[in-house]
Write a protein that holds these residues in place. Sequence first.
Motif, PDB file in Angstrom:
ATOM      1  N   ALA A 101      33.666  19.048   3.914  1.00  0.00           N
ATOM      2  CA  ALA A 101      33.868  20.360   4.570  1.00  0.00           C
ATOM      3  C   ALA A 101      34.238  20.065   6.021  1.00  0.00           C
ATOM      4  O   ALA A 101      33.446  19.487   6.766  1.00  0.00           O
ATOM      5  N   ILE A 102      35.443  20.443   6.400  1.00  0.00           N
ATOM      6  CA  ILE A 102      35.935  20.083   7.746  1.00  0.00           C
ATOM      7  C   ILE A 102      35.829  21.296   8.674  1.00  0.00           C
ATOM      8  O   ILE A 102      36.386  22.367   8.367  1.00  0.00           O
ATOM      9  N   PHE A 103      35.130  21.088   9.778  1.00  0.00           N
ATOM     10  CA  PHE A 103      34.994  22.166  10.778  1.00  0.00           C
ATOM     11  C   PHE A 103      36.283  22.134  11.607  1.00  0.00           C
ATOM     12  O   PHE A 103      36.389  21.456  12.610  1.00  0.00           O
ATOM     13  N   ILE A 104      37.273  22.897  11.141  1.00  0.00           N
ATOM     14  CA  ILE A 104      38.640  22.686  11.616  1.00  0.00           C
ATOM     15  C   ILE A 104      38.843  23.081  13.088  1.00  0.00           C
ATOM     16  O   ILE A 104      39.596  22.427  13.814  1.00  0.00           O
ATOM     17  N   ASN A 105      38.115  24.128  13.552  1.00  0.00           N
ATOM     18  CA  ASN A 105      38.273  24.508  14.971  1.00  0.00           C
ATOM     19  C   ASN A 105      37.911  23.325  15.869  1.00  0.00           C
ATOM     20  O   ASN A 105      38.608  23.011  16.832  1.00  0.00           O
ATOM     21  N   GLU A 106      36.804  22.670  15.505  1.00  0.00           N
ATOM     22  CA  GLU A 106      36.331  21.561  16.333  1.00  0.00           C
ATOM     23  C   GLU A 106      37.274  20.346  16.244  1.00  0.00           C
ATOM     24  O   GLU A 106      37.521  19.671  17.240  1.00  0.00           O
ATOM     25  N   VAL A 107      37.795  20.099  15.048  1.00  0.00           N
ATOM     26  CA  VAL A 107      38.716  18.969  14.888  1.00  0.00           C
ATOM     27  C   VAL A 107      39.966  19.186  15.762  1.00  0.00           C
ATOM     28  O   VAL A 107      40.428  18.274  16.448  1.00  0.00           O
ATOM     29  N   PHE A 108      40.490  20.404  15.761  1.00  0.00           N
ATOM     30  CA  PHE A 108      41.670  20.675  16.588  1.00  0.00           C
ATOM     31  C   PHE A 108      41.346  20.547  18.078  1.00  0.00           C
ATOM     32  O   PHE A 108      42.183  20.089  18.867  1.00  0.00           O
ATOM     33  N   LEU A 165      39.239  18.510  19.361  1.00  0.00           N
ATOM     34  CA  LEU A 165      39.179  17.080  19.678  1.00  0.00           C
ATOM     35  C   LEU A 165      40.582  16.462  19.708  1.00  0.00           C
ATOM     36  O   LEU A 165      40.907  15.666  20.594  1.00  0.00           O
ATOM     37  N   ILE A 166      41.427  16.854  18.757  1.00  0.00           N
ATOM     38  CA  ILE A 166      42.791  16.303  18.722  1.00  0.00           C
ATOM     39  C   ILE A 166      43.527  16.643  20.022  1.00  0.00           C
ATOM     40  O   ILE A 166      44.105  15.765  20.678  1.00  0.00           O
ATOM     41  N   THR A 167      43.486  17.902  20.410  1.00  0.00           N
ATOM     42  CA  THR A 167      44.250  18.300  21.611  1.00  0.00           C
ATOM     43  C   THR A 167      43.633  17.685  22.871  1.00  0.00           C
ATOM     44  O   THR A 167      44.347  17.291  23.785  1.00  0.00           O
ATOM     45  N   ALA A 168      42.292  17.578  22.890  1.00  0.00           N
ATOM     46  CA  ALA A 168      41.642  16.958  24.063  1.00  0.00           C
ATOM     47  C   ALA A 168      42.056  15.497  24.170  1.00  0.00           C
ATOM     48  O   ALA A 168      42.339  14.989  25.260  1.00  0.00           O
ATOM     49  N   ASN A 169      42.100  14.816  23.033  1.00  0.00           N
ATOM     50  CA  ASN A 169      42.466  13.393  23.062  1.00  0.00           C
ATOM     51  C   ASN A 169      43.918  13.190  23.487  1.00  0.00           C
ATOM     52  O   ASN A 169      44.226  12.261  24.232  1.00  0.00           O
ATOM     53  N   ILE A 170      44.789  14.076  23.015  1.00  0.00           N
ATOM     54  CA  ILE A 170      46.211  13.916  23.379  1.00  0.00           C
ATOM     55  C   ILE A 170      46.371  14.060  24.889  1.00  0.00           C
ATOM     56  O   ILE A 170      46.995  13.222  25.552  1.00  0.00           O
ATOM     57  N   ILE A 171      45.766  15.080  25.471  1.00  0.00           N
ATOM     58  CA  ILE A 171      45.943  15.277  26.922  1.00  0.00           C
ATOM     59  C   ILE A 171      45.178  14.208  27.705  1.00  0.00           C
ATOM     60  O   ILE A 171      45.653  13.708  28.720  1.00  0.00           O
ATOM     61  N   ASN A 172      44.003  13.803  27.186  1.00  0.00           N
ATOM     62  CA  ASN A 172      43.231  12.792  27.914  1.00  0.00           C
ATOM     63  C   ASN A 172      43.937  11.444  27.937  1.00  0.00           C
ATOM     64  O   ASN A 172      43.857  10.703  28.913  1.00  0.00           O
ATOM     65  N   ARG A 173      44.655  11.133  26.857  1.00  0.00           N
ATOM     66  CA  ARG A 173      45.419   9.874  26.859  1.00  0.00           C
ATOM     67  C   ARG A 173      46.554   9.938  27.873  1.00  0.00           C
ATOM     68  O   ARG A 173      46.905   8.955  28.498  1.00  0.00           O
ATOM     69  N   ILE A 174      47.148  11.116  28.036  1.00  0.00           N
ATOM     70  CA  ILE A 174      48.207  11.258  29.037  1.00  0.00           C
ATOM     71  C   ILE A 174      47.612  11.080  30.440  1.00  0.00           C
ATOM     72  O   ILE A 174      48.188  10.421  31.303  1.00  0.00           O
ATOM     73  N   GLN A 227      44.153  21.825  26.354  1.00  0.00           N
ATOM     74  CA  GLN A 227      43.462  21.773  25.076  1.00  0.00           C
ATOM     75  C   GLN A 227      43.163  23.136  24.473  1.00  0.00           C
ATOM     76  O   GLN A 227      43.490  23.400  23.319  1.00  0.00           O
ATOM     77  N   GLU A 228      42.573  24.004  25.267  1.00  0.00           N
ATOM     78  CA  GLU A 228      42.058  25.268  24.738  1.00  0.00           C
ATOM     79  C   GLU A 228      43.145  26.082  24.009  1.00  0.00           C
ATOM     80  O   GLU A 228      42.979  26.497  22.874  1.00  0.00           O
ATOM     81  N   THR A 229      44.278  26.242  24.715  1.00  0.00           N
ATOM     82  CA  THR A 229      45.365  27.073  24.213  1.00  0.00           C
ATOM     83  C   THR A 229      45.925  26.534  22.895  1.00  0.00           C
ATOM     84  O   THR A 229      46.059  27.263  21.917  1.00  0.00           O
ATOM     85  N   THR A 230      46.239  25.237  22.894  1.00  0.00           N
ATOM     86  CA  THR A 230      46.883  24.665  21.708  1.00  0.00           C
ATOM     87  C   THR A 230      45.892  24.601  20.544  1.00  0.00           C
ATOM     88  O   THR A 230      46.249  24.879  19.397  1.00  0.00           O
ATOM     89  N   ALA A 231      44.622  24.240  20.848  1.00  0.00           N
ATOM     90  CA  ALA A 231      43.623  24.152  19.771  1.00  0.00           C
ATOM     91  C   ALA A 231      43.426  25.524  19.123  1.00  0.00           C
ATOM     92  O   ALA A 231      43.338  25.631  17.896  1.00  0.00           O
ATOM     93  N   ALA A 232      43.384  26.575  19.937  1.00  0.00           N
ATOM     94  CA  ALA A 232      43.197  27.921  19.373  1.00  0.00           C
ATOM     95  C   ALA A 232      44.400  28.296  18.506  1.00  0.00           C
ATOM     96  O   ALA A 232      44.248  28.861  17.416  1.00  0.00           O
ATOM     97  N   THR A 233      45.616  27.946  18.954  1.00  0.00           N
ATOM     98  CA  THR A 233      46.820  28.299  18.170  1.00  0.00           C
ATOM     99  C   THR A 233      46.827  27.549  16.830  1.00  0.00           C
ATOM    100  O   THR A 233      47.176  28.117  15.789  1.00  0.00           O
ATOM    101  N   LEU A 234      46.414  26.274  16.861  1.00  0.00           N
ATOM    102  CA  LEU A 234      46.363  25.500  15.614  1.00  0.00           C
ATOM    103  C   LEU A 234      45.357  26.128  14.639  1.00  0.00           C
ATOM    104  O   LEU A 234      45.624  26.238  13.435  1.00  0.00           O
ATOM    105  N   ALA A 235      44.218  26.552  15.178  1.00  0.00           N
ATOM    106  CA  ALA A 235      43.203  27.170  14.305  1.00  0.00           C
ATOM    107  C   ALA A 235      43.729  28.483  13.717  1.00  0.00           C
ATOM    108  O   ALA A 235      43.511  28.778  12.539  1.00  0.00           O
ATOM    109  N   TRP A 236      44.463  29.254  14.542  1.00  0.00           N
ATOM    110  CA  TRP A 236      45.075  30.487  14.015  1.00  0.00           C
ATOM    111  C   TRP A 236      46.046  30.150  12.885  1.00  0.00           C
ATOM    112  O   TRP A 236      46.123  30.859  11.880  1.00  0.00           O
ATOM    113  N   LYS A 269      35.109  30.776  13.674  1.00  0.00           N
ATOM    114  CA  LYS A 269      34.928  29.359  13.317  1.00  0.00           C
ATOM    115  C   LYS A 269      34.861  29.279  11.790  1.00  0.00           C
ATOM    116  O   LYS A 269      34.204  30.108  11.162  1.00  0.00           O
ATOM    117  N   PHE A 270      35.543  28.307  11.212  1.00  0.00           N
ATOM    118  CA  PHE A 270      35.509  28.187   9.754  1.00  0.00           C
ATOM    119  C   PHE A 270      35.727  26.743   9.294  1.00  0.00           C
ATOM    120  O   PHE A 270      36.193  25.905  10.067  1.00  0.00           O
TER     121      PHE A 270
END
Length: 493
Positions: free
Chosen positions: A162-169, A171-180, A305-314, A484-485
């Motif tokens: 069971a993947i908590f997808i909001n949280e995964v997104f 983390l993905i967006t945070a990691n992408i920007i943090n690596r930059i 992070q916030e904006t893109t993660a929310a759009t991915l979850a939508w 959240k789902f």
Amino acid sequence: MILFSIFLCLIIYFIIKHILEVRKYPPGPISIPVLGNLFQLAYYIKKTGSPLGAFKLIKEQHGPIFTIWLGPYPAILICDYELAVEAMVKKGANFVDRWNPPNVDVLRKGHGLMFSNGDYWVEQRRFTLHTLRNLGVSRNIMERRILDEFHMRFENVKSDDAIFINEVFELITANIINRILFSYGFDEKNLDKFYSLKKRMDYQLDNANLLEACVPEFAQKFSYFKKRSEKMMEPFFDVKNFLQDQIVERMEEIKNGTHEVGEEPSDFVDAYLMEIQKMKDNHIESSFSLEALVMAVFDLYFAGQETTAATLAWAVCYFLNHPDVVERVRNELRDVTGGNRDLSQNDKLKTPYFNATIHEIQRLANIVTINLFRRAAEDVEIGGVTIRKGQAVTAQIGNILSDERYFADPDKFNPDRYLSDEKLENQTIPFGIGKRACLGESLAKAELYLIIGNLVQRYKIEAVDKTPSENPLNASSAARKPEKFYIRLNEIK
Ligand code: HEM
């Protein structure tokens, strides 16, 4: 009795003065500040369920340009695409600076990319865009990074996880920007810190009240407002300190030789530190400084992070509610990739239905409840309404994206609307328009295309308990986020 009479006279004086004053502004709900907000706007929000609904109602009564009162400050909302283009693009030179509520500067002291103004902002924005380009944004390097992050999070999931997808997104967006920014992503060592900071910041944002940010400077000195403002800003200061500590650590590593900066800087912080040094060596006065770097990193980290993660979850939320759309998108993408390679941005020309679906996701997700404000540099006329020098004005994206004049049946998720009307793509402006439009647009678009596209072409997506609602978690918060789902992913062989 005498005191009471003086008090009454003063109140009457201020009301009359104000009524004369408000006649200068485009019409809106009750034109008395504080009362206008507390009662009329609150009533409209209650009646319609959201600020977007309230603005729609005001637009029907007063036309597409109207004034609302942010405490004592008049703010003009432009709720029509063509008028927004006229103001922010055709007359864009008049709307370059931000108008900021007074407590914005408590944290920023005039620094950063998002709320700064004048030559400072021009120099910082130009440098940031140039550096992001050099670091590979809008080139293959960034595509690789996004795909690596995607694979790292989804490659090993099992069909019954069971993947908590909001949280995964997130983390993905945070990691992408943090690596930059810093060349590293969050892992077991610092994940707890990341989530604890994020949770506190989210809480404040979900409960943020624009009116509170607009308490005038003199009133902020009163103990009640001072305490509330300090409490509200606390998590933001913590994030700022967290980022500042990492920058200071990097400076020490450069000094003691444990971190080398080559000819080509590998991240934003290195590039910025090099710029500070270059200006210093050449005795050039500039806006580049340690404080400016901390705030620029803060803005990129936060907005990135916030904006893109929310759009991915939508996106996943809409897909779960519209399996027919998923099927069409998947067939289109697998026809292009053969189902045996990653989808790449080079495929865009061959994926018209998926491109339309992304536009529709961004349009309906409509994540920015009230857009950031600009300050009019001079008196200017837009659509027959005079906007005066110094006034706060915004292209109210939320209402433009749900305008029935352009988008028939606007509450319906319908990617086909973009295939039958080519103009709609231009009228979909989730990143804003004009000189202050989103600085991270190309990064965000790359993330949306690659992450959503590869998720759909590779996996069947299922909701774990129940299909999430298409209504936002909290229609009044600053960012419209889905509930959240949890989902399950089944790899398509
Ligand atoms: C789906 C994702 C995103 C959406 C919908 C979005 C939306 C916006 C909007 C509406 C604005 C204000 C525009 C205006 O004033 O009219 C903005 C500004 C900004 N965004 Fe984004 N954004 C997104 C992703 C990003 C990312 C990934 C970054 C960073 C890499 C970013 C950085 C910024 C910055 C720095 C500004 C301030 C620009 C300025 O004032 O000059 N955004 N964004």
